[in-house]
Each structure stands twice: as C-alpha cells, then as structure tokens.
Design a protein around this motif. Structure first.
Motif, PDB file in Angstrom:
ATOM      1  N   TYR A 135       0.887  -1.062  -0.069  1.00 56.35           N
ATOM      2  CA  TYR A 135       0.005   0.007   0.206  1.00 56.35           C
ATOM      3  C   TYR A 135       0.876   1.188  -0.008  1.00 56.35           C
ATOM      4  O   TYR A 135       0.353   2.252  -0.638  1.00 56.35           O
ATOM      5  N   HIS A 136       1.973   1.185   0.716  1.00 61.77           N
ATOM      6  CA  HIS A 136       2.839   2.167   0.973  1.00 61.77           C
ATOM      7  C   HIS A 136       3.427   2.646  -0.581  1.00 61.77           C
ATOM      8  O   HIS A 136       3.560   3.795  -0.834  1.00 61.77           O
ATOM      9  N   GLY A 137       3.846   1.646  -1.250  1.00 66.17           N
ATOM     10  CA  GLY A 137       4.345   2.009  -2.466  1.00 66.17           C
ATOM     11  C   GLY A 137       3.286   2.400  -3.381  1.00 66.17           C
ATOM     12  O   GLY A 137       3.529   3.246  -4.124  1.00 66.17           O
ATOM     13  N   ILE A 138       2.119   2.051  -3.595  1.00 67.52           N
ATOM     14  CA  ILE A 138       1.030   2.306  -4.395  1.00 67.52           C
ATOM     15  C   ILE A 138       0.817   3.982  -4.041  1.00 67.52           C
ATOM     16  O   ILE A 138       0.805   4.805  -5.096  1.00 67.52           O
ATOM     17  N   ALA A 139       0.959   4.444  -2.706  1.00 68.31           N
ATOM     18  CA  ALA A 139       0.416   5.560  -2.416  1.00 68.31           C
ATOM     19  C   ALA A 139       1.658   6.387  -3.188  1.00 68.31           C
ATOM     20  O   ALA A 139       1.437   7.745  -3.539  1.00 68.31           O
ATOM     21  N   GLY A 140       2.911   5.954  -3.012  1.00 66.77           N
ATOM     22  CA  GLY A 140       3.854   6.846  -3.256  1.00 66.77           C
ATOM     23  C   GLY A 140       3.717   6.972  -5.113  1.00 66.77           C
ATOM     24  O   GLY A 140       3.954   8.390  -5.499  1.00 66.77           O
ATOM     25  N   ASN A 141       3.287   5.888  -5.660  1.00 67.63           N
ATOM     26  CA  ASN A 141       3.128   6.267  -7.183  1.00 67.63           C
ATOM     27  C   ASN A 141       1.960   7.080  -7.514  1.00 67.63           C
ATOM     28  O   ASN A 141       2.070   7.897  -8.728  1.00 67.63           O
ATOM     29  N   VAL A 142       0.894   6.984  -6.616  1.00 66.12           N
ATOM     30  CA  VAL A 142      -0.288   8.045  -6.828  1.00 66.12           C
ATOM     31  C   VAL A 142       0.356   9.590  -6.688  1.00 66.12           C
ATOM     32  O   VAL A 142       0.027  10.400  -7.639  1.00 66.12           O
ATOM     33  N   GLY A 143       1.137   9.608  -5.692  1.00 65.73           N
ATOM     34  CA  GLY A 143       1.705  11.022  -5.477  1.00 65.73           C
ATOM     35  C   GLY A 143       2.431  11.595  -6.610  1.00 65.73           C
ATOM     36  O   GLY A 143       2.556  12.546  -7.101  1.00 65.73           O
ATOM     37  N   ILE A 144       3.328  10.446  -7.213  1.00 68.00           N
ATOM     38  CA  ILE A 144       4.078  10.686  -8.260  1.00 68.00           C
ATOM     39  C   ILE A 144       3.418  11.173  -9.797  1.00 68.00           C
ATOM     40  O   ILE A 144       3.766  12.245 -10.349  1.00 68.00           O
ATOM     41  N   ALA A 145       2.130  10.567 -10.069  1.00 70.10           N
ATOM     42  CA  ALA A 145       1.275  10.867 -10.981  1.00 70.10           C
ATOM     43  C   ALA A 145       0.497  12.029 -10.868  1.00 70.10           C
ATOM     44  O   ALA A 145       0.344  12.801 -11.751  1.00 70.10           O
ATOM     45  N   LEU A 146      -0.041  12.286  -9.451  1.00 70.22           N
ATOM     46  CA  LEU A 146      -1.058  13.368  -9.228  1.00 70.22           C
ATOM     47  C   LEU A 146      -0.209  14.764  -9.041  1.00 70.22           C
ATOM     48  O   LEU A 146      -0.732  15.775  -9.448  1.00 70.22           O
ATOM     49  N   GLY A 147       1.117  14.715  -8.625  1.00 71.88           N
ATOM     50  CA  GLY A 147       2.012  16.151  -8.668  1.00 71.88           C
ATOM     51  C   GLY A 147       2.047  16.784  -9.711  1.00 71.88           C
ATOM     52  O   GLY A 147       1.476  18.059  -9.979  1.00 71.88           O
ATOM     53  N   PRO A 148       2.576  16.018 -10.903  1.00 73.58           N
ATOM     54  CA  PRO A 148       2.633  17.032 -12.164  1.00 73.58           C
ATOM     55  C   PRO A 148       1.210  16.992 -12.894  1.00 73.58           C
ATOM     56  O   PRO A 148       0.902  18.240 -13.468  1.00 73.58           O
ATOM     57  N   PHE A 149       0.253  16.104 -12.540  1.00 68.90           N
ATOM     58  CA  PHE A 149      -1.049  16.222 -13.249  1.00 68.90           C
ATOM     59  C   PHE A 149      -1.548  17.610 -12.814  1.00 68.90           C
ATOM     60  O   PHE A 149      -2.156  18.366 -13.355  1.00 68.90           O
ATOM     61  N   VAL A 150      -1.726  17.747 -11.416  1.00 68.84           N
ATOM     62  CA  VAL A 150      -2.410  18.897 -10.826  1.00 68.84           C
ATOM     63  C   VAL A 150      -1.751  20.063 -11.063  1.00 68.84           C
ATOM     64  O   VAL A 150      -2.449  21.282 -11.436  1.00 68.84           O
ATOM     65  N   THR A 151      -0.417  20.093 -11.051  1.00 73.82           N
ATOM     66  CA  THR A 151       0.304  21.232 -11.345  1.00 73.82           C
ATOM     67  C   THR A 151       0.208  21.988 -12.779  1.00 73.82           C
ATOM     68  O   THR A 151      -0.163  23.072 -13.137  1.00 73.82           O
ATOM     69  N   ALA A 152       0.170  20.769 -13.618  1.00 74.35           N
ATOM     70  CA  ALA A 152      -0.018  21.345 -15.005  1.00 74.35           C
ATOM     71  C   ALA A 152      -1.239  21.840 -15.454  1.00 74.35           C
ATOM     72  O   ALA A 152      -1.886  22.888 -16.175  1.00 74.35           O
ATOM     73  N   THR A 153      -2.312  20.991 -14.689  1.00 71.62           N
ATOM     74  CA  THR A 153      -3.806  21.553 -14.969  1.00 71.62           C
ATOM     75  C   THR A 153      -3.982  22.852 -14.350  1.00 71.62           C
ATOM     76  O   THR A 153      -4.657  23.921 -15.114  1.00 71.62           O
ATOM     77  N   LEU A 154      -3.568  23.201 -13.222  1.00 67.89           N
ATOM     78  CA  LEU A 154      -3.769  24.521 -12.625  1.00 67.89           C
ATOM     79  C   LEU A 154      -2.886  25.516 -13.459  1.00 67.89           C
ATOM     80  O   LEU A 154      -3.551  26.660 -13.659  1.00 67.89           O
ATOM     81  N   LEU A 155      -1.770  25.143 -13.994  1.00 74.70           N
ATOM     82  CA  LEU A 155      -1.104  26.415 -14.845  1.00 74.70           C
ATOM     83  C   LEU A 155      -1.996  26.543 -16.304  1.00 74.70           C
ATOM     84  O   LEU A 155      -1.919  27.678 -16.715  1.00 74.70           O
ATOM     85  N   MET A 156      -2.350  25.378 -16.817  1.00 70.80           N
ATOM     86  CA  MET A 156      -3.162  25.669 -18.004  1.00 70.80           C
ATOM     87  C   MET A 156      -4.400  26.367 -18.011  1.00 70.80           C
ATOM     88  O   MET A 156      -4.937  27.119 -18.715  1.00 70.80           O
ATOM     89  N   VAL A 157      -5.072  26.376 -16.575  1.00 67.73           N
ATOM     90  CA  VAL A 157      -6.462  27.156 -16.581  1.00 67.73           C
ATOM     91  C   VAL A 157      -5.978  28.458 -16.185  1.00 67.73           C
ATOM     92  O   VAL A 157      -7.104  29.297 -16.148  1.00 67.73           O
ATOM     93  N   GLY A 158      -4.751  28.988 -16.145  1.00 68.18           N
ATOM     94  CA  GLY A 158      -4.456  30.331 -16.172  1.00 68.18           C
ATOM     95  C   GLY A 158      -3.877  30.710 -14.607  1.00 68.18           C
ATOM     96  O   GLY A 158      -3.777  32.033 -14.392  1.00 68.18           O
ATOM     97  N   LEU A 159      -3.810  29.994 -13.771  1.00 63.40           N
ATOM     98  CA  LEU A 159      -2.974  30.522 -12.400  1.00 63.40           C
ATOM     99  C   LEU A 159      -1.710  30.676 -12.545  1.00 63.40           C
ATOM    100  O   LEU A 159      -1.089  29.820 -13.337  1.00 63.40           O
ATOM    101  N   GLU A 160      -1.290  31.593 -11.851  1.00 65.88           N
ATOM    102  CA  GLU A 160       0.313  32.227 -12.036  1.00 65.88           C
ATOM    103  C   GLU A 160       0.908  30.987 -10.972  1.00 65.88           C
ATOM    104  O   GLU A 160       0.478  30.184 -10.157  1.00 65.88           O
ATOM    105  N   TRP A 161       2.297  30.771 -11.493  1.00 65.33           N
ATOM    106  CA  TRP A 161       2.946  29.570 -11.076  1.00 65.33           C
ATOM    107  C   TRP A 161       3.124  29.755  -9.410  1.00 65.33           C
ATOM    108  O   TRP A 161       3.034  28.904  -8.894  1.00 65.33           O
ATOM    109  N   GLN A 162       3.181  30.896  -9.023  1.00 62.14           N
ATOM    110  CA  GLN A 162       3.718  31.156  -7.609  1.00 62.14           C
ATOM    111  C   GLN A 162       2.204  30.771  -6.646  1.00 62.14           C
ATOM    112  O   GLN A 162       2.150  30.046  -5.748  1.00 62.14           O
TER     113      GLN A 162
END
Length: 426
Positions: free
Chosen positions: A137-164
């Motif tokens: 479970y611990h390993g799966i949770a790490g991989n979920v974070g690995i995928a969600l981090g760039p997904f959420v970051t890219a999505t928020l930037l694409m909708v127009g939020l400043e990177w800060q």
C-alpha cells in the motif's frame, strides 16, 4: 486496507499520506521547470539544471543523517517535521520572484523531504505486523503522488493560475497531512519486542557507523550501491527534462490547444501518463522479483532502458502515436526496475545492517542520482543526441555492473557448493 489490525491501519494511513505527499511535491518540480525556463529565458537550461539539482540532491544526501535522527527522536516526529517542512518550502516558492529565491525554496524542500524514507520505512518495520501488505500500500501511495503532482500542477497552470499561486495551492495538502499526523494515534513499536525497541532506539556511534559502512562496502553491497546510483542517474535525468523534450517534439503541434500559461501544453499529460503507467510497472516488477534472479532482472531492464533511450530521438520525429507508445513503455520499465534493486539490497546485506544499507541506497538513488540533472542540463544544451547519449551510458554501465554481479555470485555459489559438501563429509 480491510482486515488490517487497528495499529497497522493507523500507521498505513499515516505513512501512505506521507509517501504520496513527498512525491506529490517532488514530481511537480519538472513541470515548474518548464515555466521557469519561460519566465527567466536569460538563465538557460544549464543554470536551472544546477538549481533543480541543488533541490533534489539533499533529498538523497540527507538520508543517512535522517536515519540517525529517526533513531534518536522517533519516526513519527521526523515525518511530521518532513510534512511541515515541505509545505513551508512551497510557501517560500509561492513568494519567489527571483532565481535565488527559487533555489532557496528547492533546497528547503530537499532537506525536509530527505527525512521521509528512513523515518517512514522505520515506522512500518517496527510498528506493523502485516509488513508486506502495508509496504505494498505504501508503494502504491507513492506512485499515486508521483502521478498526481505533475497532473495537478500542469492543470492549474493551463487554466491560467500564476505559477506562484500554484505553488501555494500545492502546499495546502502538506499542511493538511501535518494536521492529520498530529492527531493520528498509533504504537510505533507495536510489532517488535520491548527489548528490541530499546536496542534499536540507541543511535549508532561514529565508530559503529564507520565500521558498519566499511563492512557493507567490503561486500557485494558495494556493487549494488553502484547499480542503484546509475539507476538514479537515469531516473532523475529523464524525469526532470522529459516535459521540456516533449514540448519541443514536432508532433505536439497537433495538440496545440489554448492554455492559460505560456510554456504549459497538453504534452505535459503524456508525461503524467508515463508516470501512471509506472504504477503497473512497479507492481509487475514486484511480482517478478519472486521469479527472476534480481541481478538478471536488473541487467535485463537496464538493457531495455538503453534501447529506449537510443530510440527516443528518432521516434520523437515519427508522430504522436509512436511517442505515446514509447513513453508508456519507458514509464513501465523505469518503475519496474525499482523492486529489483530494493530486493538486491535485501539479498546482499545482513539483517543487522539493513537500516544502514537502505540509507546508503537512498543516498545513491536520490542524492548522487541528482547529479544527472546538472549533467543533463549541459548535455541538453548541446543537443538531444548528447542528452540521450548520456542516459544510454548510465543504462549500459548499470547493465554491465548487474551482469558482472550475477556472474560473480554464480561463480561463488558454484565454488561454495562442492566446498560445503566436502565440509559436511568431513
């Protein structure tokens, strides 16, 4: 999670949250790198490669002292410091208006994040009765974070939020995790005897650390450490610069959709998809470690990674479909190799040196591996061929070391067999 004892479940929830958040922050940084190259065009990829390397290096270099601090102060306290420190670092990043402040924020994050793996693994090893299940479970949770981090970051930037502002938003789960951890209740030594806890709570003295390290590196672990380091060099180099490389691919023009921030493109979701496929790769790798000798598995996967690096430049020119397929295969094998080197550490180290050996493992994976960010930045400035040539070199050295270890161990086993039989006859 169903069927776990209450203490196991509480520790699993806490460590899964911590593990996912470490990688949530970690894998958002390459997406920010794309933005920073646009925001600060005079700096160039080589300069930002050095800056990002300064952030990632403490992530691994701090593993050994973090292990000592875990023994002294306890894993839960260290994990709480980690969660609060990472969130605070991204708050600093949210107020950054210069390259120097970005560098400071990344270094703060790296120092805080370095605490997690020694502390989290120590907590599971001493507090959990169903260790294999919780480690999974611990390993799966790490991989979920690995995928969600760039997904959420890219999505928020694409909708127009400043990177800060995006950095500030990313910090919020870290503070939520800290609040949860402060309220969590469990026995961190619930799976070991009181005598064992007493012995384990004594931190290593300097002489014990030196003698233990000397003994480790006088064994097969020295080769395993080198293998892990070259895996880390490949891993960190490709994951840091792949978003930028995908952006410049000719095929990405067909995905030229309006975005809220210059520099963030739909191509970033191919990168996220690679990380999602990595979940399947890590699961498959874990299953195969029971069926394939770890040295042979390591050599084989390094060979595949070398071939994929050779293929990347020509495939990048072929079109969108081939790029997606290649990235999916790369994501699978990039994470499939991790269970093999983790098992190799266990196979080639004594139990009483396991904690120290895993400390060195993360030093090689995340600390020394971070040097490929600086090297990759300079190589990418020369050209794509130079960059992937560097990665090919890392993979080929890893393959040679793995194959050499397999041959050496096989010969040793062959020599030990007749010797053991002769001794039994005597």
């Amino acid at each position: 999670m169903f069927g776990l004892p209450d203490n196991d479940r509480a520790i699993a929830n806490f460590t899964m949250l911590g593990h996912s958040l470490v990688h949530w922050f970690e894998t958002s940084i390459p997406i920010f790198l794309v933005v920073w190259l646009t925001e600060f065009p005079d700096a160039g990829v080589a300069v930002f490669g050095l800056i990002v390397a300064l952030g990632y290096a403490p992530f691994g270099l701090g593993a050994l002292p973090a292990g000592v601090l875990t023994d002294r102060y306890g894993p839960k306290r260290l994990i709480l410091v980690c969660l609060g420190g990472m969130a605070f670092a991204f708050v600093v990043l949210a107020f950054a208006d210069s390259i120097a402040t970005i560098a400071l924020a990344l270094v703060l994050w790296g120092v805080a994040a370095s605490v997690y793996h020694p502390a989290g693994l120590a907590l599971i090893s001493t507090g959990v009765e169903e260790r294999p299940t919780v480690f999974a479970y611990h390993g799966i949770a790490g991989n979920v974070g690995i995928a969600l981090g760039p997904f959420v970051t890219a999505t928020l930037l694409m909708v127009g939020l400043e990177w800060q502002l995006v950095a500030a938003v990313l910090a919020v789960p870290g503070f939520v995790g800290l609040a949860y951890g402060l309220s969590a209740s469990f026995d961190p030594a619930g799976a070991v005897d009181a005598d064992d806890v007493s012995d384990a709570s004594e931190p290593l003295s300097l002489s014990e650390f030196v003698s233990g390290s000397r003994a480790l590196f006088a064994s097969a672990f020295a080769v395993v450490f080198a293998i892990v380091t070259f895996e880390g060099l490949f891993y960190r180099g490709i994951l840091t610069y792949l978003p930028e490389i995908l952006h410049d691919a000719p095929a990405m023009a067909v995905l030229d959709l309006p975005t809220g921030f210059e520099g963030i493109e739909p191509a970033d979701y191919i990168y996220v998809g690679l990380l999602v496929v990595g979940i399947a790769g890590q699961y498959a790798g874990g299953k195969l470690t029971d069926r394939i000798r770890v040295e042979r598995g390591l050599a084989g996967i390094f060979a595949v990674l070398a071939v994929l690096a050779v293929a990347f430049v020509p495939v990048r020119e072929m079109g969108l479909g081939p790029i997606i397929v290649l990235c999916a295969i790369l994501g699978f094998f990039l994470f499939a190799i991790q269970p093999f080197y983790q098992e190799a550490v266990a196979v080639h180290t004594p139990e009483d040196a396991r904690g120290l050996s895993y400390g060195y493992t993360y030093l090689g994976e995340f600390g020394l591996g971070a040097t490929s960010i600086a090297l990759g930045g300079f190589a990418l400035g020369v050209g794509l061929e130079a960059f992937f040539g560097l990665l090919i070199g890392f993979a080929l050295v890893g393959m040679a070391l793995s194959w050499g270890l397999l041959i050496a161990i096989s010969r040793f086993d062959a020599w030990q067999g007749p010797r053991a039989r002769a001794q039994s006859e005597d």
